[in-house]
Each structure stands twice: as structure tokens, then as C-alpha cells.
Design an enzyme around this catalytic site. Sequence first.
Site, PDB file in Angstrom:
ATOM      1  N   SER A 244       0.840  -1.181   0.000  1.00  0.00           N
ATOM      2  CA  SER A 244       0.000   0.000   0.000  1.00  0.00           C
ATOM      3  C   SER A 244       0.884   1.243   0.000  1.00  0.00           C
ATOM      4  O   SER A 244       2.089   1.164   0.284  1.00  0.00           O
ATOM      5  CB  SER A 244      -0.905  -0.018   1.249  1.00  0.00           C
ATOM      6  N   CYS A 245       0.294   2.392  -0.299  1.00  0.00           N
ATOM      7  CA  CYS A 245       1.018   3.670  -0.239  1.00  0.00           C
ATOM      8  C   CYS A 245      -0.020   4.773  -0.096  1.00  0.00           C
ATOM      9  O   CYS A 245      -1.014   4.609   0.615  1.00  0.00           O
ATOM     10  CB  CYS A 245       1.900   3.856  -1.472  1.00  0.00           C
ATOM     11  N   GLY A 246       0.171   5.910  -0.783  1.00  0.00           N
ATOM     12  CA  GLY A 246      -0.813   6.977  -0.733  1.00  0.00           C
ATOM     13  C   GLY A 246      -1.968   6.762  -1.688  1.00  0.00           C
ATOM     14  O   GLY A 246      -3.131   6.872  -1.317  1.00  0.00           O
ATOM     15  N   TRP A 273      -3.907   4.294   0.873  1.00  0.00           N
ATOM     16  CA  TRP A 273      -4.365   5.133   1.978  1.00  0.00           C
ATOM     17  C   TRP A 273      -5.399   6.172   1.548  1.00  0.00           C
ATOM     18  O   TRP A 273      -6.242   6.594   2.348  1.00  0.00           O
ATOM     19  CB  TRP A 273      -3.198   5.811   2.677  1.00  0.00           C
TER      20      TRP A 273
END
Length: 286
Positions: A244-246, A273
Site C-alpha cells: 500500500s502507499c498513498g 491510503w
Amino acid sequence: MEYPLVSTQWLEAHLTDPHLVLLDASMETVIGKEPLVYDEPICIPRSRRFDLENVFCDKTSTQTVHALPTFEQFSQGIAQLGIEADSVIVIYDNQGIYSSPRAWWTFKVMGFSRVYVLDGGLPQWIEEDRITSSRYQAEGVDYGPTDIDTLADVLQYHPELVMDAQAVLSRIEDAETAIVDARGAPRFLGQVSEPRPGVRSGHIPRSVNLPFAQVLDGNKIKTTSELQAIYQGLAADKSARIFSCGSGITACILILASVAAGHKNPILYDGSWADWGSRNDLPIEC
């Protein structure tokens, strides 16, 4: 999965191969690093533009601003780019290794196996004083669109390579799954506000933090042994890794690094996110 990168030396030696398709997947928006800015448009000769922000992105999705394209979108898009069933695809971007892994993983999700990232991207190519161009292949060399029917044996959506929020939620307590977040530590720890309005600060419960810059060595990916050492401390005993990331872009850098280190079961949380943090029905930690 085989080793997912090729070197600038390899690309230069194969640049005129008839089956090679070179794609520039650079993005206009760069988050999480100081962007490299060029005085004028520049690319590697024979490149075709792979537009992640407008063409290969599902803008109807409510999950994230950078949702994976639909199967139909992707099929039509690559057909217009002249990609064929026997194409060998190499992808790069103008930041080194930033958005090219996202394009690479998009091809993987859609069934392509012979697709690679150029290690170091355009900055490495320029640093080594290799020839550049100011225009894409479509502007200077004709290639016709591909008949989508001829891609039928290659195109195949792989749902096991991507997850939504509910699927991630169901794996939080799974002892065999690691959830790895590519954002910087201040965002992961909820110490700073998120760049997108309405998105809470913090991280997915039981997830671990690996800022994407930590798998890079300048413009290039770190060596296999270095990457194995990094993941050894985070997720070595996990059979599955969810990244996952932004907004689903830099998570793919960690997927690239995980595959380069020899892991076989990476999964992208596409909403990342931007999706999780905007939903009050999902738990968070800080």
C-alpha cells in the site's frame, strides 16, 4: 516471476529489436520525493507514451485518483499503442524509478509476462550520455493499432494480484500476510496531515512501514542481496505481501523490489491510503 528489470546497457543494445516496445510512463504529479525537472521535453528514442494519469486509469472509480484501468480500457489502450502478443515491453519514467513500476504491475495484472522496468530510468540513461529524443515514436515513426482479437491469448485479468479495502481488512489478522506501506514515516505514524483533503492520518492496523526510497540506490533499485536483507527484517516469514502507499503508485516500487528479491506472491492494495483513510468504517492506527 523472473527478475523484473533490465539495464540501460541492455536496452541500448536491443533498442531496434523489432519486438521491443519501449514505454514512457512518466507522471505529471510526483508525491513523496523531490521531483526531477527537465528544461525541455525529452525521452529515449523509439518511446511510446503510456499515460497513467489519463488513459490507463479508471477515472470512474471511487477508490482512488489512480485506480487501475478496467480490462476494456487497458485492452483498447495497448491496442492503440501497437502492442502485440509477442511484444517485449520495457517501461521507464523520468524520475528514475517512480511511476514505471506502476505501469509494469498494470501489465502483470492484465496478463503480460514479458514486461520489464528500465533500472534507473531516464535519469540514468542521460547520466550515461546515451542518445535522447524530443519526440515520441508515434510522432516520428508510424505504427498501426493492433487488432485486439490478436491479443486474446495474452490478455487475462489476474484478480489475485490486486485487492480492495474489504479484502485487505480480512487479512489484517492473518499470520501469513504482511501489509507493507510505502509512505514516509511521518505519514505512516500520523505525525503529519495527509496531502489529500478528507483523508485521516495514520496507517492500516498491523501494517509495517517501508518508505519506498529505502529500496532505491540513487536512480536505481538496490541489489538483490540488499533487497533480501531489507525484507528479511519485515516480512521474510510471510507467504503473502500486500503493498500500500498513498494512492497506489509508489506501492508498486516496493512490489518491484519484492519481486527482484525473489518473492513470488505480492499483492497491490490499489486504493491504498487515499481509500482506507477516507473511510470512517475502517480501523486505523497511529
